[in-house]
Design a protein around this motif. Structure first.
Motif, PDB file in Angstrom:
ATOM      1  N   HIS A  73       8.466  14.226  21.121  1.00 18.26           N
ATOM      2  CA  HIS A  73       9.777  14.866  21.065  1.00 18.26           C
ATOM      3  C   HIS A  73      10.564  14.297  19.891  1.00 18.26           C
ATOM      4  O   HIS A  73      10.484  13.084  19.618  1.00 18.26           O
ATOM      5  CB  HIS A  73      10.560  14.619  22.360  1.00 18.26           C
ATOM      6  CG  HIS A  73      10.092  15.429  23.523  1.00 18.26           C
ATOM      7  ND1 HIS A  73      10.858  16.400  24.115  1.00 18.26           N
ATOM      8  CD2 HIS A  73       8.913  15.422  24.195  1.00 18.26           C
ATOM      9  CE1 HIS A  73      10.183  16.948  25.114  1.00 18.26           C
ATOM     10  NE2 HIS A  73       9.003  16.357  25.192  1.00 18.26           N
ATOM     11  N   PHE A  74      11.320  15.154  19.213  1.00 18.42           N
ATOM     12  CA  PHE A  74      12.123  14.760  18.061  1.00 18.42           C
ATOM     13  C   PHE A  74      13.564  15.207  18.312  1.00 18.42           C
ATOM     14  O   PHE A  74      13.808  16.367  18.660  1.00 18.42           O
ATOM     15  CB  PHE A  74      11.583  15.412  16.779  1.00 18.42           C
ATOM     16  CG  PHE A  74      10.119  15.147  16.547  1.00 18.42           C
ATOM     17  CD1 PHE A  74       9.702  14.057  15.800  1.00 18.42           C
ATOM     18  CD2 PHE A  74       9.149  15.980  17.105  1.00 18.42           C
ATOM     19  CE1 PHE A  74       8.355  13.812  15.585  1.00 18.42           C
ATOM     20  CE2 PHE A  74       7.797  15.739  16.895  1.00 18.42           C
ATOM     21  CZ  PHE A  74       7.413  14.643  16.134  1.00 18.42           C
ATOM     22  N   LEU A  76      13.277  18.593  20.076  1.00 15.95           N
ATOM     23  CA  LEU A  76      12.191  19.527  19.769  1.00 15.95           C
ATOM     24  C   LEU A  76      10.903  18.918  20.305  1.00 15.95           C
ATOM     25  O   LEU A  76      10.505  17.830  19.893  1.00 15.95           O
ATOM     26  CB  LEU A  76      12.064  19.743  18.264  1.00 15.95           C
ATOM     27  CG  LEU A  76      10.762  20.392  17.779  1.00 15.95           C
ATOM     28  CD1 LEU A  76      10.678  21.850  18.229  1.00 15.95           C
ATOM     29  CD2 LEU A  76      10.621  20.284  16.264  1.00 15.95           C
ATOM     30  N   CYS A  77      10.274  19.589  21.244  1.00 18.33           N
ATOM     31  CA  CYS A  77       8.961  19.169  21.742  1.00 18.33           C
ATOM     32  C   CYS A  77       7.904  19.939  20.953  1.00 18.33           C
ATOM     33  O   CYS A  77       7.937  21.170  20.895  1.00 18.33           O
ATOM     34  CB  CYS A  77       8.818  19.456  23.233  1.00 18.33           C
ATOM     35  SG  CYS A  77       7.168  19.113  23.883  1.00 18.33           S
ATOM     36  N   ILE A 103       6.094  17.698  11.452  1.00 20.38           N
ATOM     37  CA  ILE A 103       7.540  17.539  11.302  1.00 20.38           C
ATOM     38  C   ILE A 103       7.914  17.306   9.843  1.00 20.38           C
ATOM     39  O   ILE A 103       8.975  17.735   9.375  1.00 20.38           O
ATOM     40  CB  ILE A 103       8.068  16.413  12.218  1.00 20.38           C
ATOM     41  CG1 ILE A 103       9.573  16.584  12.470  1.00 20.38           C
ATOM     42  CG2 ILE A 103       7.755  15.050  11.658  1.00 20.38           C
ATOM     43  CD1 ILE A 103       9.927  17.756  13.311  1.00 20.38           C
ATOM     44  N   ASN A 104       7.041  16.631   9.093  1.00 17.89           N
ATOM     45  CA  ASN A 104       7.289  16.441   7.654  1.00 17.89           C
ATOM     46  C   ASN A 104       7.242  17.768   6.909  1.00 17.89           C
ATOM     47  O   ASN A 104       8.001  17.989   5.959  1.00 17.89           O
ATOM     48  CB  ASN A 104       6.268  15.468   7.066  1.00 17.89           C
ATOM     49  CG  ASN A 104       6.505  14.034   7.522  1.00 17.89           C
ATOM     50  OD1 ASN A 104       7.623  13.675   7.896  1.00 17.89           O
ATOM     51  ND2 ASN A 104       5.464  13.226   7.497  1.00 17.89           N
ATOM     52  N   PHE A 153      16.496  17.734  12.316  1.00 14.89           N
ATOM     53  CA  PHE A 153      15.427  17.209  13.157  1.00 14.89           C
ATOM     54  C   PHE A 153      15.089  15.784  12.732  1.00 14.89           C
ATOM     55  O   PHE A 153      14.842  15.520  11.551  1.00 14.89           O
ATOM     56  CB  PHE A 153      14.172  18.085  13.056  1.00 14.89           C
ATOM     57  CG  PHE A 153      14.356  19.460  13.606  1.00 14.89           C
ATOM     58  CD1 PHE A 153      14.117  19.724  14.941  1.00 14.89           C
ATOM     59  CD2 PHE A 153      14.780  20.507  12.803  1.00 14.89           C
ATOM     60  CE1 PHE A 153      14.291  20.993  15.463  1.00 14.89           C
ATOM     61  CE2 PHE A 153      14.960  21.772  13.301  1.00 14.89           C
ATOM     62  CZ  PHE A 153      14.703  22.022  14.645  1.00 14.89           C
ATOM     63  N   ASP A 154      15.081  14.886  13.705  1.00 12.71           N
ATOM     64  CA  ASP A 154      14.683  13.504  13.438  1.00 12.71           C
ATOM     65  C   ASP A 154      13.191  13.468  13.124  1.00 12.71           C
ATOM     66  O   ASP A 154      12.397  14.179  13.750  1.00 12.71           O
ATOM     67  CB  ASP A 154      14.996  12.639  14.658  1.00 12.71           C
ATOM     68  CG  ASP A 154      14.933  11.150  14.347  1.00 12.71           C
ATOM     69  OD1 ASP A 154      14.361  10.793  13.302  1.00 12.71           O
ATOM     70  OD2 ASP A 154      15.446  10.358  15.152  1.00 12.71           O
TER      71      ASP A 154
END
Length: 865
Positions: free
Chosen positions: A117-118, A262-263, A421-422, A441-442
């Motif tokens: 999760h982010f 965000l999952c 995510i990157n 987003f982390d």
């Protein structure tokens, strides 16, 4: 009995049934059925261009596939996503005084965890504006609905087919305009609804639509609900078993305990390079009827994907009388052949104009039993196959490559998600879109603490305790006497006359295993079944030999073992149906090829012996839960999504304080019906058996409800729990019987990683998470109960929605984990509490093989294992 064999058997029957149905868009005057297969064994395929995305221009046309699936695409997406958010507004914790202050437990060793999760952040004061959109007359086409809004929605918008979300406010609270589309004039009304903060459930729903749109903007392909990057597809395998794996991700944005996250989880799509047309032409023989039977056997029940729109369909039948030369009616009233349509719309060339068409009944979903589903026709040449075949499974290199790409251990899964995510954070188009909505987003995984509960003692013999090792105790207790042995006074073995040697070996090994378990037994009666005979006929002859006055009294002491020559589903179904309804008898089936591997032969025989004991009423082991006079109930539902037959609800309840005996009952409902009716009668019958065994009324009933879809929490509170309360209210007892109702959810994308130095690994069995990724409105928690040898372990989510037993967090978490040790068909810890899995096995057996109520005389036995 393998799942593939069952699917094939279902497919043959389904094919014959569907062939009589008319396909949508077919010519008014049926053309003569073409001769297929063609005389030649194979035709060369013409060039096929890259799949083209469906166009949504006004007055555009689509074939039946797209008319039915894409006509209300945006509206369907909206409804699918909205169900998740219906649960979020149900506050069940506020009714429970004992967890109103805190729902966090304290038992166990603290461990550091990461989750996939982010964090999602935005300015607290940021506001979005929701507008309702209405069409008069109503428009079915999702693309057309969106197209009519094109000049009013602006550059930045989110539209779900019914509502419009904007990051700014329109000048007028209500706008009305008209547009011409074909011969139709449509009046569109855009009316302000309300302001939404970032954490509002409606706003979160729109965020999910937005995020999926960003994945589409990166040219990822949507298949089902997920998106896949086909440019990084991996191909492997030989010519006959060539496969392609598309890497992809399952995503969701939701509000949790302290933040929106965000999952994201890794998700792969397996595609075979072979088309349905290739498979059909690979079957060659001069007997045309045999070819049709084999083609139906291979295709019906399978999943295919159309590359021109990347949609998946289940093949429900084959329209042998239909061909691509048939015509269908476009939305503008004109008729066009399939050949011309695919050439014009997708530049796809169909080279065999006489190939039959595949029939799909369309997407079937739970709770849509009244929805009319018109059949969809598919061209085999444009459909690629998905899933595994027997040839693939036998290919070691193909299966190894498949495992390497899909069974990701925690380290590999962590790496893939970091890469994902990157990619999101470095894509300029995506970031520009997210900035409109003030979303960030982390890049780091969510970090928090969990707890690992102490190991549970499992009591095998009445004075022998064992502790699980790596989630199992099979290696240390395989020859320890059972907790409650059950004598085998009458039992027989049926076997194919061609398997007499295997049957003899099985008989000897079973007798040895049973004696080592401390079980008294009489010699088995061996019955050979010849090729011209059937197992059912042999069973009928045997039971007819019993005198009528003794037949019923001896049946339940009569165990039947059937050694099957193959895994044909129809044979298995007939045996189980006869022995569960006409002649209620505990039975055990085993396929001969399973016993032909010398290394595992003793283990298989020992497993069979244990199952026989369970089905006769014995108990293999027990776990002390520490809660006295508590009845544990499991409820699960089976839905036949292939044949659209009745839905089966399985109800299983413990009937002793030691959890060694169980009562079961089925509720047969309409197709797709999830909420169970008839629970009052089920619970009343279970309580009667409990009182017979324990001579008292239980103090509490603790229910684990599995198989509930998103958006149905309120339905459980309104319909299922009142049924059980009504039953408990009428029990003659000095004290009220308390009730706890826990919803079990297995199909989740959340994954947990235990931090060990600089590496990541799966959390140990018994790891509990009740912070960060739970919800303030719920009394919920996660448990990682089982241990896996490959890949990343999947946790189970538990949500206590009703609790007058007043179970404290430590108690309910420990109790749930202990119950994961009580499933007798596996000497180890399973993913859900035992009553849940028993209910699943019962519902599956009845829904797949029996299709009617089992005889009530079997209700106190685990005959469905």
């Amino acid at each position: 009995m393998t799942g593939r064999a069952r699917t094939r058997a279902r497919g043959r029957a389904r094919s014959r049934e569907i062939q009589q149905q008319a396909a949508p868009g077919a010519a008014a005057t049926p053309e003569p059925a073409p001769s297929w297969p063609p005389p030649q064994t194979r035709r060369e395929e013409g060039p096929v261009a890259e799949p083209e995305r469906p166009r949504g221009a006004e007055g555009g046309s689509r074939p039946p596939v797209e008319e039915l699936e894409l006509a209300a695409e945006l509206r369907t997406v909206s409804l699918q996503q909205r169900t998740v958010f219906q649960d979020l507004v149900v506050n069940t914790r506020q009714r429970m005084e004992h967890v109103r202050v805190s729902k966090t437990g304290s038992e166990g060793q603290v461990v550091r965890l990461l989750a996939n999760h982010f964090r999602v952040t935005s300015r607290p004061q940021w506001i979005a504006y929701k507008y309702n959109v209405n069409y008069q007359p109503d428009i079915e086409s999702g693309n057309l609905r969106a197209s009519l809004l094109s000049q009013y929605r602006g550059k930045c918008y989110i539209f779900d087919g019914n509502s419009l979300l904007l990051p700014y406010k329109l000048r007028k609270p209500k706008t009305v305009f008209s547009r011409e589309t074909g011969k139709l004039t449509v009046t569109v009304t855009i009316e302000f609804s309300r302001e939404l903060t970032p954490d509002a459930p409606d706003c979160l729903r729109f965020y999910n639509i937005l995020f999926r749109r960003t994945l589409k903007s990166m040219d990822w392909k949507q298949v089902g609900r997920n998106y896949y990057n086909d440019t990084e597809a991996v191909k492997f395998g030989e010519t006959q078993v060539q496969l392609e794996i598309w890497p992809g991700y399952a995503t969701s944005i939701l509000q949790y305990e302290n933040s929106i996250t965000l999952c994201a989880d890794v998700n792969h799509k397996l595609i075979r390079i072979q088309t349905a047309y290739d498979l059909m032409n690979s079957i060659t023989t001069e007997n045309q009827e045999y070819i049709r039977e084999k083609v139906a056997d291979k295709l019906v029940g399978s999943i295919v994907m159309t590359r021109y729109n990347n949609k998946t369909y289940r093949v429900d039948g084959i329209a042998w009388e239909r061909t691509p030369k048939d015509t269908f009616e476009k939305s503008d009233g004109q008729r066009i052949t399939y050949i011309d349509y695919y050439l014009q719309q997708h530049k796809a060339v169909i080279t065999d104009n006489d190939q039959p068409l595949l029939i799909s009944q369309g997407k079937w979903k739970k709770g849509q039993k009244d929805t009319k589903r018109e059949p969809i026709l598919l061209v085999p040449q444009l459909c690629v196959l998905t899933g595994l075949t027997d040839e693939v499974r036998k290919n070691y290199m193909a299966m190894k490559a498949l495992a390497d790409h899909t069974r990701l251990n925690p380290e590999k899964r962590h790496h893939e998600l970091k890469k994902f995510i990157n990619t999101i954070q470095t894509n300029k188009t995506v970031q520009k879109e997210l900035r409109y909505w003030d979303l960030n987003f982390d890049s780091n995984f969510l970090s928090f603490s969990g707890r690992t509960l102490t190991t549970v003692n499992v009591q095998r013999e009445r004075r022998v305790n064992v502790r699980p090792q790596q989630g199992q105790w099979i290696l240390t207790t395989s020859r320890v006497p059972l907790f409650t042995p059950m004598p085998l006074t009458h039992w027989l073995m049926l076997y194919s006359s061609n398997d007499d040697i295997i049957a003899s070996d099985l008989k000897g090994t079973l007798e040895l295993s049973i004696s080592q378990m401390g079980i008294e037994m009489e010699p088995v009666k061996m019955i050979a079944v010849h090729a011209t005979d059937s197992y059912q006929a042999a069973l009928q002859r045997q039971t007819n030999k019993e005198p009528p006055q003794m037949r019923i009294s001896r049946l339940l002491a009569f165990q039947v073992v059937c050694l099957l020559s193959d895994d044909k589903k129809d044979r298995y179904d007939k045996i189980k149906k006869y022995l569960c309804t006409a002649c209620p008898t505990p039975s055990q089936c085993v396929v001969a090829k399973t016993l032909k591997r010398p290394k595992i032969f003793p283990v298989v025989c020992e497993k069979l012996a244990q199952q026989m004991v369970c089905k006769m009423g014995g108990a293999l082991w027990k776990v002390d839960t520490g809660i006295k006079k508590a009845m544990f109930v499991g409820i699960d539902c089976f839905h036949d999504t292939v044949n659209r037959k009745k839905s089966i609800a399985g109800f299983v309840a413990s009937t002793t304080d030691q959890l060694t005996k169980w009562y079961s009952q089925c509720v047969i409902q309409e197709a797709g019906e999830e909420i169970v009716n008839g629970l009052t009668d089920c619970l009343r019958a279970a309580l009667e058996v409990w009182c017979q065994n324990e001579s008292c009324v239980p103090r509490s009933v603790i229910v684990y409800r599995d198989g509930v879809g998103d958006g149905q929490l309120q339905a459980l509170l309104d319909h299922e729990i009142p049924q059980m309360l009504a039953c408990l209210k009428n029990i003659p007892s000095r004290e009220n019987v308390a009730l706890t109702f826990i919803v079990v959810k297995k199909r989740i994308n959340t994954r947990f990683f235990a931090v060990s130095g600089r590496s990541l690994q799966n959390p140990n069995p018994g790891t509990v998470i009740d912070v960060e990724l739970t919800r303030k409105e719920w009394y919920d928690f996660f448990i990682v109960s089982q241990s896996v040898r490959e890949g990343t372990v999947t946790p189970t989510h538990y949500n206590v929605i009703y609790d007058t037993v007043c179970l404290r967090p430590n108690t309910v978490q420990r109790l749930t984990y202990q119950l994961c040790h009580m499933y007798y068909n596996w000497a180890g810890i399973i993913r859900v509490p035992a009553p849940c899995h028993y209910a699943h096995k019962l519902a599956y057996l009845v829904g797949q093989s029996i299709h009617e109520q089992p005889d009530s005389s079997l209700s106190t036995l685990l005959y469905y294992l």
